[in-house]
Design a protein around this motif. Structure first.
Motif, PDB file in Angstrom:
ATOM      1  N   UNK A  37       2.368  -1.086  14.677  1.00 46.55           N
ATOM      2  CA  UNK A  37       1.062  -0.601  14.249  1.00 46.55           C
ATOM      3  C   UNK A  37       0.174  -0.378  15.464  1.00 46.55           C
ATOM      4  N   UNK A  38      -0.888   0.400  15.303  1.00 47.42           N
ATOM      5  CA  UNK A  38      -1.874   0.538  16.361  1.00 47.42           C
ATOM      6  C   UNK A  38      -2.565  -0.816  16.529  1.00 47.42           C
ATOM      7  N   UNK A  39      -2.571  -1.325  17.750  1.00 41.36           N
ATOM      8  CA  UNK A  39      -3.132  -2.650  18.036  1.00 41.36           C
ATOM      9  C   UNK A  39      -4.543  -2.507  18.575  1.00 41.36           C
ATOM     10  N   UNK A  40      -5.523  -2.923  17.775  1.00 45.96           N
ATOM     11  CA  UNK A  40      -6.931  -2.787  18.149  1.00 45.96           C
ATOM     12  C   UNK A  40      -7.551  -4.169  18.317  1.00 45.96           C
ATOM     13  N   UNK A  41      -8.113  -4.418  19.493  1.00 46.53           N
ATOM     14  CA  UNK A  41      -8.782  -5.684  19.762  1.00 46.53           C
ATOM     15  C   UNK A  41     -10.287  -5.546  19.624  1.00 46.53           C
ATOM     16  N   UNK A  42     -10.979  -6.681  19.430  1.00 50.45           N
ATOM     17  CA  UNK A  42     -12.437  -6.670  19.354  1.00 50.45           C
ATOM     18  C   UNK A  42     -13.002  -7.578  20.445  1.00 50.45           C
ATOM     19  N   UNK A  43     -14.110  -7.150  21.040  1.00 45.69           N
ATOM     20  CA  UNK A  43     -14.667  -7.889  22.176  1.00 45.69           C
ATOM     21  C   UNK A  43     -15.620  -9.002  21.751  1.00 45.69           C
ATOM     22  N   UNK A  44     -15.972  -9.053  20.459  1.00 49.28           N
ATOM     23  CA  UNK A  44     -16.979 -10.030  20.008  1.00 49.28           C
ATOM     24  C   UNK A  44     -16.363 -11.323  19.464  1.00 49.28           C
ATOM     25  N   UNK A  63       0.799  -1.218   0.000  1.00 49.42           N
ATOM     26  CA  UNK A  63       0.000   0.000   0.000  1.00 49.42           C
ATOM     27  C   UNK A  63       0.839   1.279   0.000  1.00 49.42           C
ATOM     28  N   UNK A  64       2.166   1.113   0.024  1.00 48.07           N
ATOM     29  CA  UNK A  64       3.090   2.254   0.043  1.00 48.07           C
ATOM     30  C   UNK A  64       2.842   3.167   1.244  1.00 48.07           C
ATOM     31  N   UNK A  65       2.705   2.538   2.416  1.00 43.01           N
ATOM     32  CA  UNK A  65       2.517   3.293   3.649  1.00 43.01           C
ATOM     33  C   UNK A  65       3.520   2.819   4.692  1.00 43.01           C
ATOM     34  N   UNK A  66       3.700   3.651   5.719  1.00 44.23           N
ATOM     35  CA  UNK A  66       4.539   3.271   6.847  1.00 44.23           C
ATOM     36  C   UNK A  66       3.711   2.419   7.816  1.00 44.23           C
ATOM     37  N   UNK A  67       4.342   1.498   8.552  1.00 40.48           N
ATOM     38  CA  UNK A  67       3.589   0.674   9.511  1.00 40.48           C
ATOM     39  C   UNK A  67       2.792   1.492  10.520  1.00 40.48           C
ATOM     40  N   UNK A  68       3.350   2.615  10.959  1.00 43.72           N
ATOM     41  CA  UNK A  68       2.644   3.432  11.957  1.00 43.72           C
ATOM     42  C   UNK A  68       1.431   4.158  11.367  1.00 43.72           C
ATOM     43  N   UNK A  69       1.245   4.067  10.059  1.00 44.73           N
ATOM     44  CA  UNK A  69       0.063   4.646   9.423  1.00 44.73           C
ATOM     45  C   UNK A  69      -1.053   3.607   9.272  1.00 44.73           C
ATOM     46  N   UNK A  70      -0.824   2.411   9.820  1.00 42.52           N
ATOM     47  CA  UNK A  70      -1.798   1.326   9.697  1.00 42.52           C
ATOM     48  C   UNK A  70      -2.331   0.906  11.059  1.00 42.52           C
ATOM     49  N   UNK A  71      -3.550   0.419  11.050  1.00 39.68           N
ATOM     50  CA  UNK A  71      -4.190  -0.163  12.227  1.00 39.68           C
ATOM     51  C   UNK A  71      -4.344  -1.656  11.958  1.00 39.68           C
ATOM     52  N   UNK A  72      -3.992  -2.473  12.947  1.00 38.39           N
ATOM     53  CA  UNK A  72      -4.271  -3.906  12.819  1.00 38.39           C
ATOM     54  C   UNK A  72      -5.366  -4.264  13.818  1.00 38.39           C
ATOM     55  N   UNK A  73      -6.415  -4.930  13.330  1.00 42.63           N
ATOM     56  CA  UNK A  73      -7.587  -5.252  14.139  1.00 42.63           C
ATOM     57  C   UNK A  73      -7.736  -6.774  14.250  1.00 42.63           C
TER      58      UNK A  73
END
Length: 215
Positions: free
Chosen positions: A181-188, A156-166
């Motif tokens: 990367x921003x680390x986002x968890x899901x509760x479901x 995607x031609x982006x830096x890792x810190x510009x991405x969110x991983x869910x």
């Protein structure tokens, strides 16, 4: 930080696939007169790929390498033929994806599910604008190894810190952390939120649309 991409785990994050996975593995176990497990137990088995699932499901006394490989081959066949029977997107996921796409965010999938099966489930259940859709091709590249998710950033031609991983497991949080990367968890998903918190999730979503607040 202006985020440019969201990379999702698949099982337990975008789709609830536990019944198809469990049904297929239980069929393999039944064929050998081994004990089977309920859906809730399988939620603790998944997340690290099919081979790991086989290890956890087989009786301790029946884990010879040849038996594992035979069960792996059979599981792949049974699951491949039935991987979209009961699997469905979680409520709110399709709406979220459409909103993110309308905002011109890059959207991708990285799963520890075998690559061809990841692609098959995604093609059947999710929009075709998630690119690339990648699953596990080599055991050494299994999450939380960040190599493949970093390759998606390069795509995607982006830096890792510009991405969110869910994702829904501690492994997903570790993957994001390892990739910066921003680390986002899901509760479901398939794990409880305590696991996500313990692994250092930056935030936890209670509904898919909560991701919009993060952005």
């Amino acid at each position: 930080m202006k985020y440019k991409a969201v990379i999702f785990d698949l099982d337990g994050t975008l789709v609830n696939s536990i019944e198809d996975i469990a049904d297929a593995m239980n069929q393999v176990l039944k064929n050998r007169n081994y004990p089977v497990f309920d859906y809730n137990t399988y939620k603790t088995f998944v997340g690290s790929g099919v081979k790991s699932l086989i290890h956890k499901a087989l009786p301790k006394e029946n884990q010879e390498p040849t038996e594992i490989e035979t069960c792996l081959e059979e599981m792949m066949k049974v699951y491949s033929e039935n991987c979209t029977n009961k699997t469905a997107t979680y409520k709110g996921i399709l709406e979220l994806l459409d909103i993110l796409y309308s905002k011109h965010l890059k959207l991708s999938i990285l799963s520890n599910k075998e690559d061809s099966l990841t692609k098959k489930v995604a093609a059947a259940k999710l929009p075709n604008y998630l690119v690339p859709v990648l699953g596990l091709k080599h055991e050494a590249l299994k999450k939380p190894n960040p190599q493949v998710v970093l390759e998606i950033c390069k795509f995607h031609s982006i830096k890792p810190e510009e991405a969110i991983y869910v994702g829904d497991t501690g492994i997903d949080i570790q993957t994001a952390k390892n990739a910066n990367m921003l680390a986002v968890g899901v509760s479901w998903g398939f794990r409880d939120t305590q696991e996500l918190i313990e692994q250092g999730a930056d935030c936890i979503l209670n509904t898919p649309l909560d991701l919009l607040k993060v952005l």
